[in-house]
Write an enzyme that holds these catalytic residues in place. Structure first.
Site, PDB file in Angstrom:
ATOM      1  N   LYS A  51       0.845  -1.205   0.000  1.00 33.41           N
ATOM      2  CA  LYS A  51       0.000   0.000   0.000  1.00 33.41           C
ATOM      3  C   LYS A  51       0.878   1.252   0.000  1.00 33.41           C
ATOM      4  CE  LYS A  51      -3.812  -2.418   2.171  1.00 33.41           C
ATOM      5  NZ  LYS A  51      -4.402  -2.904   3.418  1.00 33.41           N
ATOM      6  N   GLN A  95      -4.540  -2.026   9.746  1.00 33.37           N
ATOM      7  CA  GLN A  95      -4.414  -3.310   9.054  1.00 33.37           C
ATOM      8  C   GLN A  95      -5.026  -4.441   9.880  1.00 33.37           C
ATOM      9  OE1 GLN A  95      -3.218  -3.775   5.826  1.00 33.37           O
ATOM     10  NE2 GLN A  95      -4.016  -5.829   6.164  1.00 33.37           N
ATOM     11  N   ASP A 118     -11.524   2.343   3.947  1.00 36.98           N
ATOM     12  CA  ASP A 118     -11.856   0.919   3.828  1.00 36.98           C
ATOM     13  C   ASP A 118     -13.372   0.724   3.667  1.00 36.98           C
ATOM     14  OD1 ASP A 118      -9.638  -0.744   3.799  1.00 36.98           O
ATOM     15  OD2 ASP A 118      -9.447  -0.833   5.984  1.00 36.98           O
TER      16      ASP A 118
END
Ligand code: NAD
Length: 288
Positions: A51, A95, A118
């Site tokens: 990422k 994460q 997200d």
């Protein structure tokens, strides 16, 4: 049989992001993404690293916050709060999975929904269900929709079967397919579904998000179906230097010959997830 190339479609999405970022920079806005990693899980480290690399390639400011495995709930909450208040940060993600002593739901709820790239915050889940475009679509199902669209697959009126009902993939995937974006007739199958093979055989479009290697076999798929394989499973492979290989939730070799289109693993849905994360970060920056 068309092999849907997720890498190629992801590159297209990335190219779109580049253009949008150039326009934002002209307005004096540099998009910023913060990724919080708690502990040393090797797979999570790889995801966080890729990422950050993608951000660098795109000129997105990225902030990686690595916390020790014994970080407390309060410490993680404080980091999220600081990022909520950081004007250089448009997107925040923690994460998954965090260590077991961390309450992940509480962390997700603490993220400012306007920075929840997200799309996991309850407000954004509600906006998805309401088809309110001011939220964020979760990256993996959004990526699957884009793959279908780019491959020219008509979802409107199609029978779609989503296998899996997780909040990350199955449920939002079903919402997108049944909503105005998809207009499909959707069945959601899960671990308690009776005669799964018969349910799947009805499908014009199968979305496999089970988390079990090569679970979907040829007898579960009708001729000419489209299969999107979301699964990423590590299985032992002595012939590989790493000692393992990645396989999807679909037994590709036996299923592919029956399909009109199918995504491979790797190189299918995987690259789309990160591309859609970049897209959401750009969208968040545009709303500053
Ligand atoms: P999960 O474990 O949260 O959910 C799995 C779902 O499968 C559950 O809803 C369960 O009911 C269903 N299921 C389990 N056994 C079943 C059975 N025997 N029959 C029918 N349904 C069954 O997993 P998840 O987070 O949704 O992830 C699914 C897969 O997708 C995993 O392989 C994961 O690694 C992968 N994944 C990939 C990406 C990507 O970027 N490509 C992103 C997220 C997840």
């Amino acid at each position: 049989m068309k092999r849907i190339d997720g890498k190629q479609v992801a590159e297209k999405v990335i190219a779109e992001c580049k253009e949008e970022i150039a326009a934002l920079k002209e307005r004096g806005v540099t998009p910023g993404l913060a990724v919080v990693l708690i502990g040393e899980d090797p797979a999570s480290k790889v995801y966080v690293g890729s990422k950050a690399k993608k951000c660098e390639e795109l000129g997105i400011y990225s902030k990686k916050i690595e916390m020790p495995i014994d970080a407390t709930q309060e410490e993680v909450m404080q980091v999220v709060e600081d990022l909520n208040n950081d004007p250089a940060i448009d997107g925040i993600l923690v994460q998954s999975p965090p260590p077991p002593h961390i309450d992940e739901d509480a962390i997700v709820r603490a993220i400012n929904p306007a920075k929840d790239v997200d799309g996991f915050h309850p407000l954004n889940v509600a906006k998805l269900a309401l088809e309110d475009p001011t939220g964020f679509l979760p990256c993996t199902p959004h990526g699957c929709m884009r793959l279908l669209e780019d491959a020219g697959i008509e979802t409107s009126g199609a029978e779609a079967v989503v296998i899996g009902r997780s909040m990350i993939v199955g449920k939002p995937m079903a919402l997108l397919l049944m909503g105005k974006a998809g207009n499909a007739t959707v069945t959601v199958a899960h671990s308690r579904t009776k005669d799964l093979a018969a349910v799947c055989r009805r499908a014009d479009i199968v979305i496999a998000a089970i988390g079990k290697p090569e679970f979907v076999t040829a007898d579960m798929v009708k001729d000419g179906a489209v299969v999107i394989d979301v699964g990423i499973n590590r299985v032992k492979d002595a012939s590989k230097k790493s000692g393992y290989k990645l396989v999807g939730d679909v037994a590709y070799d036996e299923v592919a010959p029956k399909c009109s289109a199918i995504t491979p693993v790797p190189g299918g849905v995987g690259p789309m997830t990160i591309a859609m994360l970049m897209k959401n970060t750009v969208i968040a920056a545009g709303r500053r």
